[in-house]
Enzyme design. Sequence first.
Site, PDB file in Angstrom:
ATOM      1  N   LYS A   1     -72.413   5.431  -1.089  1.00 45.87           N
ATOM      2  CA  LYS A   1     -73.281   6.291  -1.891  1.00 45.87           C
ATOM      3  C   LYS A   1     -72.894   7.758  -1.764  1.00 45.87           C
ATOM      4  O   LYS A   1     -72.936   8.494  -2.744  1.00 45.87           O
ATOM      5  CB  LYS A   1     -74.753   6.093  -1.491  1.00 45.87           C
ATOM      6  CG  LYS A   1     -75.306   4.755  -1.981  1.00 45.87           C
ATOM      7  CD  LYS A   1     -76.771   4.590  -1.641  1.00 45.87           C
ATOM      8  CE  LYS A   1     -77.259   3.194  -1.999  1.00 45.87           C
ATOM      9  NZ  LYS A   1     -78.558   2.900  -1.413  1.00 45.87           N
TER      10      LYS A   1
ATOM     11  N   LYS B   1     -70.867  -7.400  -6.130  1.00 44.99           N
ATOM     12  CA  LYS B   1     -72.260  -7.854  -6.155  1.00 44.99           C
ATOM     13  C   LYS B   1     -73.016  -7.250  -7.344  1.00 44.99           C
ATOM     14  O   LYS B   1     -72.719  -6.137  -7.782  1.00 44.99           O
ATOM     15  CB  LYS B   1     -72.969  -7.535  -4.831  1.00 44.99           C
ATOM     16  CG  LYS B   1     -73.275  -6.080  -4.644  1.00 44.99           C
ATOM     17  CD  LYS B   1     -74.260  -5.840  -3.494  1.00 44.99           C
ATOM     18  CE  LYS B   1     -74.506  -4.331  -3.430  1.00 44.99           C
ATOM     19  NZ  LYS B   1     -75.512  -3.861  -2.556  1.00 44.99           N
TER      20      LYS B   1
ATOM     21  N   LYS C   1     -77.897  -2.396  -8.852  1.00 43.67           N
ATOM     22  CA  LYS C   1     -78.656  -1.496  -9.720  1.00 43.67           C
ATOM     23  C   LYS C   1     -77.868  -0.235 -10.005  1.00 43.67           C
ATOM     24  O   LYS C   1     -78.045   0.408 -11.011  1.00 43.67           O
ATOM     25  CB  LYS C   1     -79.945  -1.052  -9.020  1.00 43.67           C
ATOM     26  CG  LYS C   1     -81.025  -2.082  -8.964  1.00 43.67           C
ATOM     27  CD  LYS C   1     -82.254  -1.480  -8.279  1.00 43.67           C
ATOM     28  CE  LYS C   1     -82.959  -2.533  -7.479  1.00 43.67           C
ATOM     29  NZ  LYS C   1     -84.018  -2.042  -6.624  1.00 43.67           N
TER      30      LYS C   1
END
Length: 321
Positions: free
Chosen positions: A109, A190, A193
Site C-alpha cells: 500500500k 487475489k 477492493k
Amino acid sequence: MKILSGMQPSGTLHLGNYLGALRQWVEVQSADAHYCVVDLHALTLQISPEMLRKNTTDLLATYLAAGLDPEVCTIFIQSQVPYHAQLNWLLECVATYGELSRMVAFKEKSARQEGYRVGLLTYPVLMAADILLYDTEEVPVGDDQRQHLELTRDIAERFNNRFGDTFTVPLGVQPKVSARVMDLQEPTRKMSKSISSPLGTIYLFDSPSDIKRKISKAVTDTDGDVRYDWETKPGISNLLEIYASFAKETPDAIASRYTRYGDLKTDLANLMVENLSPLRESYDRLIQSPAELHAVAERGAEKAREQAGAVYRRAAQAMGL
Ligand code: AMP
Ligand code: TRP
C-alpha cells in the site's frame, strides 16, 4: 470459543470477503463472538467523511443480511469502543518499527501512495488491539491476514513476557476452501477492493445477470480438462473452489462431475445466484432502516465496552499506568 473479527467499511464487499471471512463468521457466531466494523482502520483509506459514514451503515446492513444475529453475537462499530484506540497506543510502545515495516500489506500500500500516513504503518497494531481486548482465541479471516495475525501473536507474547500474563494469544483461522478467492480475469492475483477489475471481481450484491456474465467470461485455459490443479489450472481451480465453498463439497468431487468448462460455469453461476439473492433482498430491506441498524450497533458497543474495559485496565495496570 472466544472469537473476534472485523472488516473495513471500504465499500461493497466482494466474493472474497464473503467466502473468506463473513460466511465463516456466521457459522461460528455465539455469545462469545464479537464482530466489528473497523471504521478507525478505514481512516487509512482516503475517503470522505460522508462516504465513511455511508459505508459504515452499509457494512452493518451487510453483516445482518449475511446472517449475523445481534441476539446471538455482539456486533459493533470499533470507534464506539474507545479502548481500541487506547490499547493501540500501549501496544505501539511494544511493537517495533522493524516488524511493522516488514508487513506485506504495508509495503504494497505504501508503494502505491505518495506521502502515505503513519497510520498505514501502525494499522496492524490497532488490529492487534481489536483482537486482544476480547481475550480472543480465534480470529476467522482470509488468507491475506495471516501475517497480521502472526504479528498480533508476537505482540501479545512479548507483552506477556515483559509485563506478566495479560493477553490471550490468538490463532487465525481460515476456511478450508476459498481462503483466497482469485480475480476471475487474472486468477494468479487475489480478488481485491483496491485494484479495479470490473470483470474479475464479483460483488456480493451484483445482479444475477452480472454474476452470470462475469462467470461466463472468467479466464480458464485451453487444455479442456476439468481438474483441480492450482499449478497449471489457476482459473478452473478458482472456479472449483468457489463452487466447493457454496456447495459445501470438495473441489475434486465437483471436478469429477464435469467434462466441459461451459457446463461448470453455468451451474456455478446458477448456484451463486441462488445463494446470494436472499442476501441481496435482506440487504435491500435492512438498509431502509438505518436508525435500527445503528441501534443494534449501539447495544453491541455497550456490551463490547464492558468486556474491553476490563482487559484494557488489566493491560494498563500491568504497564504501570
Ligand atoms: P479487506 O477487503 O481487506 O477489508 O478484507 C476483509 C476480509 O476479507 C479479511 O478477513 C480478508 O482476509 C478477507 N479477504 C479479502 N480478500 C479476500 C480474497 N480475495 N479471498 C478471501 N478472503 C479475502
Ligand atoms: N485488517 C483487516 C483487513 O484488512 C481488518 C481488521 C481490523 C481485522 N481489525 C481486525 C480483522 C481484527 C480481524 C480482526 O481485512
